[in-house]
Structures are given as C-alpha cells and as structure tokens.
Design an enzyme around this catalytic site. Sequence first.
Site, PDB file in Angstrom:
ATOM      1  N   LEU A  88       0.840  -1.207   0.000  1.00  0.00           N
ATOM      2  CA  LEU A  88       0.000   0.000   0.000  1.00  0.00           C
ATOM      3  C   LEU A  88       0.873   1.255   0.000  1.00  0.00           C
ATOM      4  CD1 LEU A  88      -2.362  -1.605   2.595  1.00  0.00           C
ATOM      5  CD2 LEU A  88      -3.065  -0.908   0.283  1.00  0.00           C
ATOM      6  N   PRO A  89       0.288   2.427  -0.329  1.00  0.00           N
ATOM      7  CA  PRO A  89       1.130   3.628  -0.459  1.00  0.00           C
ATOM      8  C   PRO A  89       1.849   4.052   0.832  1.00  0.00           C
ATOM      9  CG  PRO A  89      -1.014   3.981  -1.512  1.00  0.00           C
ATOM     10  CD  PRO A  89      -1.093   2.674  -0.769  1.00  0.00           C
TER      11      PRO A  89
ATOM     12  N   THR B 269       6.271   0.844   2.407  1.00  0.00           N
ATOM     13  CA  THR B 269       7.250   1.607   3.195  1.00  0.00           C
ATOM     14  C   THR B 269       6.468   2.573   4.076  1.00  0.00           C
ATOM     15  OG1 THR B 269       8.849   1.512   1.380  1.00  0.00           O
ATOM     16  CG2 THR B 269       9.263   3.123   3.126  1.00  0.00           C
TER      17      THR B 269
ATOM     18  N   LYS C  73      15.078   0.186   5.399  1.00  0.00           N
ATOM     19  CA  LYS C  73      14.561   0.783   4.156  1.00  0.00           C
ATOM     20  C   LYS C  73      14.663   2.319   4.182  1.00  0.00           C
ATOM     21  CE  LYS C  73      12.124   1.446   0.412  1.00  0.00           C
ATOM     22  NZ  LYS C  73      12.748   1.252  -0.894  1.00  0.00           N
TER      23      LYS C  73
ATOM     24  N   LYS D  40       7.855  11.321   0.875  1.00  0.00           N
ATOM     25  CA  LYS D  40       7.254  10.552   1.976  1.00  0.00           C
ATOM     26  C   LYS D  40       8.330   9.806   2.767  1.00  0.00           C
ATOM     27  CE  LYS D  40       6.218   6.460   1.305  1.00  0.00           C
ATOM     28  NZ  LYS D  40       5.920   5.056   1.084  1.00  0.00           N
TER      29      LYS D  40
HETATM   30  P1  NAD Z   1       0.985   2.653  -5.911  1.00  0.00           P
HETATM   31  O1  NAD Z   1       0.400   3.927  -5.469  1.00  0.00           O
HETATM   32  O2  NAD Z   1       1.234   2.415  -7.370  1.00  0.00           O
HETATM   33  O3  NAD Z   1       0.059   1.409  -5.412  1.00  0.00           O
HETATM   34  C1  NAD Z   1      -0.680   1.397  -4.223  1.00  0.00           C
HETATM   35  C2  NAD Z   1      -1.964   0.609  -4.457  1.00  0.00           C
HETATM   36  O4  NAD Z   1      -2.709   0.579  -3.225  1.00  0.00           O
HETATM   37  C3  NAD Z   1      -2.889   1.217  -5.503  1.00  0.00           C
HETATM   38  O5  NAD Z   1      -3.287   0.216  -6.415  1.00  0.00           O
HETATM   39  C4  NAD Z   1      -4.077   1.722  -4.685  1.00  0.00           C
HETATM   40  O6  NAD Z   1      -5.306   1.668  -5.394  1.00  0.00           O
HETATM   41  C5  NAD Z   1      -4.069   0.758  -3.524  1.00  0.00           C
HETATM   42  N1  NAD Z   1      -4.769   1.264  -2.344  1.00  0.00           N
HETATM   43  C6  NAD Z   1      -4.709   2.505  -1.796  1.00  0.00           C
HETATM   44  N2  NAD Z   1      -5.490   2.581  -0.708  1.00  0.00           N
HETATM   45  C7  NAD Z   1      -6.073   1.358  -0.565  1.00  0.00           C
HETATM   46  C8  NAD Z   1      -6.990   0.813   0.365  1.00  0.00           C
HETATM   47  N3  NAD Z   1      -7.473   1.538   1.383  1.00  0.00           N
HETATM   48  N4  NAD Z   1      -7.366  -0.474   0.198  1.00  0.00           N
HETATM   49  C9  NAD Z   1      -6.876  -1.215  -0.813  1.00  0.00           C
HETATM   50  N5  NAD Z   1      -6.006  -0.758  -1.728  1.00  0.00           N
HETATM   51  C10 NAD Z   1      -5.614   0.527  -1.604  1.00  0.00           C
HETATM   52  O7  NAD Z   1       2.335   2.479  -5.080  1.00  0.00           O
HETATM   53  P2  NAD Z   1       3.600   1.539  -5.425  1.00  0.00           P
HETATM   54  O8  NAD Z   1       4.552   2.268  -6.315  1.00  0.00           O
HETATM   55  O9  NAD Z   1       3.104   0.185  -5.798  1.00  0.00           O
HETATM   56  O10 NAD Z   1       4.302   1.489  -3.983  1.00  0.00           O
HETATM   57  C11 NAD Z   1       3.755   0.773  -2.885  1.00  0.00           C
HETATM   58  C12 NAD Z   1       4.701   0.901  -1.695  1.00  0.00           C
HETATM   59  O11 NAD Z   1       5.996   0.384  -2.043  1.00  0.00           O
HETATM   60  C13 NAD Z   1       4.934   2.341  -1.219  1.00  0.00           C
HETATM   61  O12 NAD Z   1       5.006   2.361   0.178  1.00  0.00           O
HETATM   62  C14 NAD Z   1       6.279   2.706  -1.864  1.00  0.00           C
HETATM   63  O13 NAD Z   1       6.982   3.707  -1.119  1.00  0.00           O
HETATM   64  C15 NAD Z   1       6.997   1.374  -1.841  1.00  0.00           C
HETATM   65  N6  NAD Z   1       8.033   1.196  -2.881  1.00  0.00           N
HETATM   66  C16 NAD Z   1       7.820   1.586  -4.174  1.00  0.00           C
HETATM   67  C17 NAD Z   1       8.821   1.403  -5.134  1.00  0.00           C
HETATM   68  C18 NAD Z   1       8.639   1.861  -6.570  1.00  0.00           C
HETATM   69  O14 NAD Z   1       9.631   1.880  -7.322  1.00  0.00           O
HETATM   70  N7  NAD Z   1       7.433   2.211  -7.021  1.00  0.00           N
HETATM   71  C19 NAD Z   1      10.018   0.785  -4.776  1.00  0.00           C
HETATM   72  C20 NAD Z   1      10.208   0.358  -3.461  1.00  0.00           C
HETATM   73  C21 NAD Z   1       9.206   0.567  -2.525  1.00  0.00           C
END
Ligand code: NAD
Length: 299
Positions: free
Chosen positions: A66-67, A97, A172, A247
């Site tokens: 999740l975000p 994260t 992380k 964030k």
């Molecule tokens: P993203 O925003 O693409 O995906 C998050 C998903 O969660 C979305 O599909 C959204 O619809 C869903 N969501 C939001 N609220 C919700 C709820 N209440 N119930 C159910 N689903 C819900 O984010 P991401 O890029 O996939 O990143 C996810 C996590 O991983 C973050 O914490 C980010 O910091 C971490 N991260 C991302 C990367 C990257 O390169 N994108 C790399 C390492 C870590």
Amino acid sequence: SQPAVGFVGLGNMGNHMARNLLKKGYPVVAYDISQESLAALKKDGASVAGTPAEVAKGVTKLVSMLPASAEVQEVYAGKDGIFSTVQKGTLLLDSSTIDPSVSQDMAAKAEALGAVFMDAPVSGGVNAARDGVLTFMVGGPEGSFAEAKELLDNLGKNIVHCGAVGTGQGAKICNNMLLAISMIGTSEAMNLGIRLGLDPKLLASVLNTSSGRCWSSEIYNPVPGVVQGVPSGNDYKGGFGTALMMKDLGLAQNAASSVKANTPLGAAALQIYRTMVNHGFGGKDFSSAYLFLQEQDKS
Ligand code: NAD
C-alpha cells in the site's frame, strides 16, 4: 498444491508481485480499492474480494503493498479491515514503506488476535518487482522468518531478517535517505561540471572511475542521455516518484527525531524534495532533482 495467499494493494509494485505468486502456482485472493486493477488481476487468474476482511477470511498468508501508513492502518485496523476476520496463525507481511511505529502497532494488534504481522519493505523498483528479484528487509519474530522467507522467495532474490518488527522499515528508510542525498549530490556535481564546460558523458565516466562514484552517478544518472533505459532519458517518467521519495524522507526525519539522531543532510534532502513536489515534480521520477536544479539556475 500451494496454499492460497491474500494480496491487498495492486499498484505499480503490488500487481507484479501478485502476478508472480500466481505464476508460481499460489491461488491468490486479491483486493484493491481500484476496480480496474482488481479486474486486470482477475483476468490473470486471481479471485477477488470486496473488502480486506473478505480476503483475510479465506487465507492464512497475506501480503500487502500500500502507499503509506494511513492506508496500512485502514486496511488492517479500519472498518472491514483484516483484523476483523483474521484467523489464528495467519502470517501477515506488509511490504509498504511506512512509519516503523505503525508496523509495531499493527504487530501488537495482530498478536492479540493470534496472528503474526511482519514488516517486509522492499528495495528495487518496478522492474525488479516484475522480474521477482526484489530485496526484502524483514522485521518480526525470528520464529516466523522461515515461513515468511519461503513465500517471499517467490518475489525476491534477497530476503534479509533485520530484527524485531519495525527494523525492516528502519533499514529501508536509511537506504532511501542515503539514496536521496546521493541523487541530489550527483545532480549538483553533474550540473556544475556541465556549466564548467564538461561533456556530460565524459564527466560521468570520470566520476564513475573516481571516488565520487555511486549508484546515482553510475546506474541511474539523472542527466538525460548519460545512461540508457532510465527515467532521465524518458522525460523522468516511470521509476520512483518524487512524491514517494518525499514521503520516505519524512519517515526518516520522524525516525531520527524518535532517537534524536542528527541527520542534517537528510533534513536538507527532505526540504529539496518537498520544494520539488510544490513545483509540480511530484509525479516525476526522483532523478528529476537534476532538472529542478537546472531550472533554478535559469530563474
Ligand atoms: P501505488 O500507489 O502504485 O500502489 C498502491 C496501491 O494501493 C494502488 O493500487 C491503490 O489503489 C491501492 N490502495 C490505496 N489505498 C487502498 C486501500 N485503502 N485499500 C486497498 N487498496 C488501496 O504504489 P507503489 O509504487 O506500488 O508502492 C507501494 C509501496 O511500495 C509504497 O510504500 C512505496 O513507497 C513502496 N516502494 C515503491 C517502489 C517503486 O519503485 N514504485 C520501490 C520500493 C518501494
């Protein structure tokens, strides 16, 4: 046959991770607030649920991606959340994260219900998620790590037990604070050198065979055209968003305050990424720090 796995959060990272579980033969029960993401995963063989509670009802292993902290609190402890139906003995792995103190709070609530919650944030971007080669930094009870690793081995190539719950987030957050500092430093050095008349590729090759070399200069150079196949060469699209980096830098500052650790450059990096977000860079890859510096120089 493999046991069913719950998956909540099918965004840029989660959709690939859930697909890799399907590919490895795990039945996946999925939930996301985005109907579009859910429908796409259903096409690839997942069954879909209407709430996180419905996911938890049918599984004893669950991964969330999740975000940020607020969404994790909502999905686990909110209305129709995982904790309203979680079965005893369930392993809950949160790869988002988030604030380590939120991970610790979720773990305490899970324990009271007879389940185990571990933080398992990842390093490696969207391509690493797709290719199943993420690094997982796992925090939680030693006795549950083997079971966690068995599942996460399907999604990553490096699964590290960091210590008690919250320490995965700690590792992380430290990594991303250093990454932000080195990306800003690389951007400053490249911008200065280019303004002194140096060719960007030549300057990068000097840095990368000298003591200034780092991941940001060598693998993910922020100047367009220096490295192929990275966001700087694609108008800073895709990759790791500046808003997500802001964030993570905020999490690092909160964590630093909690133990009174001095992090002056981490604090400066947060200010720079926050200013970038306020100037419309939030959706661009975090290597756009170079573009931002360049624009500031011109104004
Ligand atoms: P993203 O925003 O693409 O995906 C998050 C998903 O969660 C979305 O599909 C959204 O619809 C869903 N969501 C939001 N609220 C919700 C709820 N209440 N119930 C159910 N689903 C819900 O984010 P991401 O890029 O996939 O990143 C996810 C996590 O991983 C973050 O914490 C980010 O910091 C971490 N991260 C991302 C990367 C990257 O390169 N994108 C790399 C390492 C870590």
